[in-house]
Design a protein around this motif. Sequence first.
Motif, PDB file in Angstrom:
ATOM      1  N   PRO A   1      50.754  36.237  73.841  1.00 55.69           N
ATOM      2  CA  PRO A   1      50.890  35.990  75.283  1.00 55.69           C
ATOM      3  C   PRO A   1      51.769  37.062  75.924  1.00 55.69           C
ATOM      4  CG  PRO A   1      51.277  33.985  74.027  1.00 55.69           C
ATOM      5  CD  PRO A   1      51.248  35.101  73.043  1.00 55.69           C
ATOM      6  N   VAL A   2      51.670  37.201  77.218  1.00 55.56           N
ATOM      7  CA  VAL A   2      52.484  38.174  77.943  1.00 55.56           C
ATOM      8  C   VAL A   2      53.967  37.884  77.686  1.00 55.56           C
ATOM      9  CG1 VAL A   2      53.125  39.040  80.228  1.00 55.56           C
ATOM     10  CG2 VAL A   2      50.734  38.474  79.724  1.00 55.56           C
ATOM     11  N   GLY A   3      54.720  38.927  77.348  1.00 53.74           N
ATOM     12  CA  GLY A   3      56.144  38.752  77.089  1.00 53.74           C
ATOM     13  C   GLY A   3      56.475  38.428  75.651  1.00 53.74           C
ATOM     14  N   PHE A   4      55.478  38.464  74.766  1.00 56.11           N
ATOM     15  CA  PHE A   4      55.697  38.175  73.345  1.00 56.11           C
ATOM     16  C   PHE A   4      55.205  39.339  72.489  1.00 56.11           C
ATOM     17  CE2 PHE A   4      56.106  34.035  75.139  1.00 56.11           C
ATOM     18  CZ  PHE A   4      56.831  33.250  74.242  1.00 56.11           C
ATOM     19  N   GLN A   5      55.762  39.445  71.283  1.00 56.88           N
ATOM     20  CA  GLN A   5      55.327  40.429  70.302  1.00 56.88           C
ATOM     21  C   GLN A   5      54.986  39.714  68.997  1.00 56.88           C
ATOM     22  OE1 GLN A   5      55.031  43.901  70.487  1.00 56.88           O
ATOM     23  NE2 GLN A   5      55.386  43.728  72.696  1.00 56.88           N
ATOM     24  N   CYS A   6      54.055  40.287  68.264  1.00 57.33           N
ATOM     25  CA  CYS A   6      53.660  39.695  66.983  1.00 57.33           C
ATOM     26  C   CYS A   6      54.474  40.304  65.848  1.00 57.33           C
ATOM     27  CB  CYS A   6      52.171  39.933  66.729  1.00 57.33           C
ATOM     28  SG  CYS A   6      51.611  39.256  65.139  1.00 57.33           S
ATOM     29  N   VAL A   7      54.977  39.453  64.959  1.00 56.38           N
ATOM     30  CA  VAL A   7      55.674  39.896  63.748  1.00 56.38           C
ATOM     31  C   VAL A   7      55.177  39.073  62.570  1.00 56.38           C
ATOM     32  CG1 VAL A   7      57.768  40.693  64.919  1.00 56.38           C
ATOM     33  CG2 VAL A   7      57.593  38.315  64.180  1.00 56.38           C
ATOM     34  N   TYR A   8      55.395  39.579  61.377  1.00 59.93           N
ATOM     35  CA  TYR A   8      54.983  38.883  60.156  1.00 59.93           C
ATOM     36  C   TYR A   8      56.198  38.248  59.483  1.00 59.93           C
ATOM     37  CZ  TYR A   8      50.442  41.140  60.566  1.00 59.93           C
ATOM     38  OH  TYR A   8      49.201  41.534  61.015  1.00 59.93           O
ATOM     39  N   GLU A   9      55.994  37.101  58.883  1.00 68.78           N
ATOM     40  CA  GLU A   9      57.082  36.433  58.175  1.00 68.78           C
ATOM     41  C   GLU A   9      57.664  37.328  57.090  1.00 68.78           C
ATOM     42  OE1 GLU A   9      56.723  32.442  56.802  1.00 68.78           O
ATOM     43  OE2 GLU A   9      55.450  31.796  58.463  1.00 68.78           O
TER      44      GLU A   9
END
Length: 311
Positions: free
Chosen positions: A51-59
């Motif tokens: 979503p807008v304002g979020f970044q994806c990271v991996y555990e």
Amino acid sequence: MRSSVVEGQAWENVEQTRSTPSSVKMLLRACGGVGVTFLIPTKTQRPWSPPVGFQCVYESYFQNETRLWFPILRLVTSYARRRDAAISQFLNGSFRLSVALVVVAAEIDVSMSVRTFEELTYPKSMGDGLYSIHMRPNYNVIVDLPNRTNNWHRFYFYVKSENFAFEEPPGDSFRFLLSHGIGRMLLIVCRQFLCFLLMVLCLIAVEHPDTSTYPEDFVASARAVASLAQVNWKDITVERIRRVVDRISRRDWRSDLPPLITGIKRRISIFTRAEQKAINAARLMKELPDLSALIKKKLGGAKKTSSATHG
């Protein structure tokens, strides 16, 4: 919300996340993620559709084989921005190396700026929009890094771009879609570099003799780190990280300056040939207590011998 169907982002081998609220909460408790706002992707969402304002990271970035922590390092976000890549495009080994280098640098009171990091490393495409970062062979001070992290790509989540999650939160212009080639950044870099060069020329024109073309001595920092004795990855423990985390977090370098090198072939040599030869010889020795001291001793001896010969 962003659409999970984006042209050029449909890699069929990317599965839906296996992260759960419980697994992410446990991870945040373990690595300092107090106050971090996170979302679990839906069945249709993928790393390129936060979503807008979020970044994806991996555990796996924050687990034992990588040991990243919250708030995420400025080095991580700065490097990704300069390469015009999403954070989730980098394999675990990239951030494993980042963690190790910021720790050993902080222990000798050197800041691992993004510019210093770029001099010590190089990026490599792994296909499918993924990249890894490796030490340049002559400057390899971190050894015995794990070759791979199993099932790292199956557990991912979104974190809000704010100070709880990032030392320097990614702005609206930060890439969230996966880039097919970080080499494309060169076009952006060239444009930024020309603007930067123009600014420097203007400063020279108005006679500012104390103005530096780059406001940090990244070469000296790179030399200091590259001359350290080699460190085994298993010795970069959580306890060791905690002892220097305040030093790592100091904002004593700028992350918004364009790169001075716009190609992958032209690189600065941070050591002379004589120094590099001494370093290579020293690293062949076992139980090396202080590489930098040994280098100085060898180079000093060589200079004395040369002077005596000329005399």
